[in-house]
Design an enzyme around this catalytic site. Structure first.
Site, PDB file in Angstrom:
ATOM      1  N   HIS A 238       1.622   4.457  -2.758  1.00  0.00           N
ATOM      2  CA  HIS A 238       1.649   5.924  -2.570  1.00  0.00           C
ATOM      3  C   HIS A 238       2.961   6.506  -3.089  1.00  0.00           C
ATOM      4  O   HIS A 238       2.977   7.538  -3.756  1.00  0.00           O
ATOM      5  CB  HIS A 238       1.551   6.293  -1.087  1.00  0.00           C
ATOM      6  CG  HIS A 238       0.194   6.154  -0.480  1.00  0.00           C
ATOM      7  ND1 HIS A 238      -0.956   6.627  -1.069  1.00  0.00           N
ATOM      8  CD2 HIS A 238      -0.192   5.614   0.713  1.00  0.00           C
ATOM      9  CE1 HIS A 238      -1.997   6.382  -0.274  1.00  0.00           C
ATOM     10  NE2 HIS A 238      -1.562   5.760   0.819  1.00  0.00           N
TER      11      HIS A 238
ATOM     12  N   VAL B 284      -7.998   7.693 -11.037  1.00  0.00           N
ATOM     13  CA  VAL B 284      -7.875   6.459 -11.827  1.00  0.00           C
ATOM     14  C   VAL B 284      -9.278   6.092 -12.306  1.00  0.00           C
ATOM     15  O   VAL B 284     -10.201   6.004 -11.494  1.00  0.00           O
ATOM     16  CB  VAL B 284      -7.295   5.313 -10.959  1.00  0.00           C
ATOM     17  CG1 VAL B 284      -7.349   3.987 -11.701  1.00  0.00           C
ATOM     18  CG2 VAL B 284      -5.863   5.634 -10.539  1.00  0.00           C
TER      19      VAL B 284
ATOM     20  N   ASP C 148      -9.707   9.043  -7.042  1.00  0.00           N
ATOM     21  CA  ASP C 148      -8.315   8.585  -6.922  1.00  0.00           C
ATOM     22  C   ASP C 148      -7.536   8.859  -8.204  1.00  0.00           C
ATOM     23  O   ASP C 148      -6.406   8.400  -8.361  1.00  0.00           O
ATOM     24  CB  ASP C 148      -8.262   7.093  -6.558  1.00  0.00           C
ATOM     25  CG  ASP C 148      -8.904   6.221  -7.630  1.00  0.00           C
ATOM     26  OD1 ASP C 148      -9.478   6.774  -8.599  1.00  0.00           O
ATOM     27  OD2 ASP C 148      -8.831   4.979  -7.501  1.00  0.00           O
TER      28      ASP C 148
ATOM     29  N   HIS D  20      -5.456   7.051  -2.285  1.00  0.00           N
ATOM     30  CA  HIS D  20      -6.420   6.103  -1.712  1.00  0.00           C
ATOM     31  C   HIS D  20      -7.596   5.935  -2.675  1.00  0.00           C
ATOM     32  O   HIS D  20      -8.001   6.883  -3.340  1.00  0.00           O
ATOM     33  CB  HIS D  20      -6.919   6.596  -0.353  1.00  0.00           C
ATOM     34  CG  HIS D  20      -5.881   6.496   0.720  1.00  0.00           C
ATOM     35  ND1 HIS D  20      -5.668   7.482   1.647  1.00  0.00           N
ATOM     36  CD2 HIS D  20      -4.994   5.499   1.004  1.00  0.00           C
ATOM     37  CE1 HIS D  20      -4.694   7.096   2.466  1.00  0.00           C
ATOM     38  NE2 HIS D  20      -4.256   5.908   2.080  1.00  0.00           N
TER      39      HIS D  20
ATOM     40  N   HIS E 292       0.834  -1.206   0.000  1.00  0.00           N
ATOM     41  CA  HIS E 292       0.000   0.000   0.000  1.00  0.00           C
ATOM     42  C   HIS E 292       0.875   1.266   0.000  1.00  0.00           C
ATOM     43  O   HIS E 292       0.668   2.171  -0.820  1.00  0.00           O
ATOM     44  CB  HIS E 292      -0.896  -0.047   1.251  1.00  0.00           C
ATOM     45  CG  HIS E 292      -1.726   1.169   1.505  1.00  0.00           C
ATOM     46  ND1 HIS E 292      -3.083   1.200   1.258  1.00  0.00           N
ATOM     47  CD2 HIS E 292      -1.414   2.397   2.015  1.00  0.00           C
ATOM     48  CE1 HIS E 292      -3.560   2.404   1.600  1.00  0.00           C
ATOM     49  NE2 HIS E 292      -2.570   3.140   2.065  1.00  0.00           N
ATOM     50  N   GLU E 293       1.862   1.306   0.879  1.00  0.00           N
ATOM     51  CA  GLU E 293       2.701   2.512   0.995  1.00  0.00           C
ATOM     52  C   GLU E 293       3.585   2.710  -0.241  1.00  0.00           C
ATOM     53  O   GLU E 293       3.795   3.846  -0.681  1.00  0.00           O
ATOM     54  CB  GLU E 293       3.568   2.463   2.254  1.00  0.00           C
ATOM     55  CG  GLU E 293       2.799   2.350   3.572  1.00  0.00           C
ATOM     56  CD  GLU E 293       1.732   3.409   3.786  1.00  0.00           C
ATOM     57  OE1 GLU E 293       1.810   4.487   3.167  1.00  0.00           O
ATOM     58  OE2 GLU E 293       0.813   3.151   4.576  1.00  0.00           O
TER      59      GLU E 293
ATOM     60  N   ASP F  26      -4.963  -7.131   5.741  1.00  0.00           N
ATOM     61  CA  ASP F  26      -4.046  -7.628   4.707  1.00  0.00           C
ATOM     62  C   ASP F  26      -4.661  -8.737   3.849  1.00  0.00           C
ATOM     63  O   ASP F  26      -4.480  -8.754   2.628  1.00  0.00           O
ATOM     64  CB  ASP F  26      -2.744  -8.141   5.347  1.00  0.00           C
ATOM     65  CG  ASP F  26      -1.767  -6.993   5.648  1.00  0.00           C
ATOM     66  OD1 ASP F  26      -2.174  -5.813   5.570  1.00  0.00           O
ATOM     67  OD2 ASP F  26      -0.597  -7.293   5.956  1.00  0.00           O
TER      68      ASP F  26
ATOM     69  N   THR G 170     -11.064   2.260 -11.420  1.00  0.00           N
ATOM     70  CA  THR G 170     -11.450   1.905 -10.046  1.00  0.00           C
ATOM     71  C   THR G 170     -12.768   2.603  -9.747  1.00  0.00           C
ATOM     72  O   THR G 170     -12.923   3.786 -10.061  1.00  0.00           O
ATOM     73  CB  THR G 170     -10.386   2.369  -9.035  1.00  0.00           C
ATOM     74  OG1 THR G 170     -10.144   3.771  -9.229  1.00  0.00           O
ATOM     75  CG2 THR G 170      -9.079   1.591  -9.206  1.00  0.00           C
TER      76      THR G 170
HETATM   77  N1  ARG Z   1      -1.256   4.238   6.067  1.00  0.00           N
HETATM   78  C1  ARG Z   1      -2.203   3.208   6.359  1.00  0.00           C
HETATM   79  C2  ARG Z   1      -2.390   3.147   7.872  1.00  0.00           C
HETATM   80  O1  ARG Z   1      -1.435   3.347   8.604  1.00  0.00           O
HETATM   81  C3  ARG Z   1      -1.750   1.857   5.866  1.00  0.00           C
HETATM   82  C4  ARG Z   1      -2.834   0.923   5.624  1.00  0.00           C
HETATM   83  C5  ARG Z   1      -2.285  -0.413   5.170  1.00  0.00           C
HETATM   84  N2  ARG Z   1      -3.305  -1.418   5.202  1.00  0.00           N
HETATM   85  C6  ARG Z   1      -3.044  -2.719   5.430  1.00  0.00           C
HETATM   86  N3  ARG Z   1      -4.002  -3.605   5.377  1.00  0.00           N
HETATM   87  N4  ARG Z   1      -1.865  -3.139   5.690  1.00  0.00           N
HETATM   88  O2  ARG Z   1      -3.487   2.899   8.340  1.00  0.00           O
HETATM   89 ZN    ZN Z   2      -2.483   5.117   2.536  1.00  0.00          ZN
HETATM   90 CA    CA Z   3     -11.548   5.808  -9.621  1.00  0.00          CA
END
Ligand code: ARG
Ligand code: ZN
Ligand code: CA
Length: 315
Positions: A229, A247, A245, A235, A225-226, A286, A250
């Site tokens: 970014h 995009v 987003d 998001h 996820h990071e 996750d 989506t």
């Molecule tokens: N920046 C988000 C947070 O800290 C990360 C989310 C990641 N999600 C995950 N399922 N690992 O909440």
């Molecule tokens: Zn994020």
């Molecule tokens: Ca979209």
């Protein structure tokens, strides 16, 4: 300096070409004369127009760049990853195998080889992406500290705050693994920020799939996820109610989704589409996220094109 060197090289080349021309002209070999005529013409043009040497040096510099493509593997980008571990407890000083497990997850998730990729619903099978970016562990640096948590103000990236400065941030993705605190799993710097803070911070309890990795964030998807970014993805809900987003493939989401939503989960945004809750750029657990879309792939790749904000990663 480089331009001067290239000019000198070009001059030497022209001189040697002249010598060769002189040598062959005594033999009156027509084929050899034809072979060097273009250089004679060039030499005359360079004498008449000194600006031409500068222009040719620029062409040479571009050609060198294009020929290097050091980080392109089969035409695809490979990102060296530097992992900076800041620890107070032994649990925070995560093992090399935990670090490698995270690199492995990134490689799978960005190449559609994650075992849950086939769980993407038929509705989205036409847009699920094999991004085609790979990651290779370049170095691991470790530092003992007395801090219990590092927060989200980039302290872990600054030696003046007891943190660790990034290594080669314009050519390597720096990850900082430490206790962030405040319920934050991780955070990234978007393209365009200062190279001195460029990279991704991830809490050591949510990094990789072994050791200290903690359910329900124990599948390495915080980094996926990071890094999304870091490659300019927003998001999926656009950080606003039914936000964008940027995009198009989506669907609009009302808001962030948490846990593992039952499928189909309908949006109340315009057109009431089924939400793509299994996208890495949502906020689910996750095991609930397992795809990027083709539109997201296009945005990520754009950052690495020549002229893009992370084009330096190609060299
Ligand atoms: N920046 C988000 C947070 O800290 C990360 C989310 C990641 N999600 C995950 N399922 N690992 O909440
Ligand atoms: Zn994020
Ligand atoms: Ca979209």
């Amino acid at each position: 300096m480089k331009k001067f060197l290239l000019s000198a090289t070009m001059l030497v080349f022209l001189v040697s070409c002249n010598n060769e021309e002189n040598a062959v002209s005594t033999e009156t070999s027509k084929a050899a004369e034809r072979g060097c005529a273009s250089h004679t013409v060039l030499e005359n043009q360079l004498r008449a127009n000194p600006e031409l040497a500068i222009k040719m040096n620029e062409i040479e510099a571009f050609t060198e760049r294009a020929m290097q493509e050091g980080r392109l593997v089969n035409g695809k980008i490979e990102i060296p990853v530097v992992v900076n571990v800041l620890y107070r407890t032994t649990a925070e000083n995560i093992s090399l195998s935990q670090i490698q497990s995270q690199i492995d997850v990134l490689n799978k998730d960005f190449n559609g080889t994650n075992t849950d990729f086939n769980k993407v619903p038929a509705l989205f099978s036409g847009v699920k992406a094999t991004v085609g970016i790979s990651f290779v562990l370049d170095a691991v640096y470790r530092k003992a500290t007395t801090k219990t948590s590092w927060g989200t103000s980039d302290a872990m990236k600054k030696t003046t705050y007891g943190g660790m400065a990034p290594t080669s941030p314009t050519t390597k993705l720096n990850l900082w693994v430490c206790t962030i605190g405040g319920g934050i799993l991780g955070y990234a710097q978007f393209p365009g920020g200062s190279s001195s803070t460029d990279g991704v911070a991830i809490d050591s309890k949510y990094f990789g799939t072994t050791g200290s990795a903690t359910y329900p964030f124990n599948l390495g998807r915080t980094a996926t996820h990071e890094v999304g970014h870091w490659m300019n993805l927003r998001h999926i809900w656009g950080d606003a109610t039914c936000g964008s987003d940027l995009v198009s493939d989506t669907p609009s989401h009302n808001d962030a989704n948490y846990g593992v939503p039952a499928y189909p989960h309908y949006s109340t945004c315009s057109g009431t589409p089924v939400e793509m809750t299994m996208n890495y750029m949502d906020y689910t657990d996750d095991r609930g996220m397992y795809m990027f879309s083709n539109g997201q792939k296009t945005r990520m790749n754009a950052v690495f094109l020549s002229g893009g904000s992370r084009a330096s990663f190609r060299l």
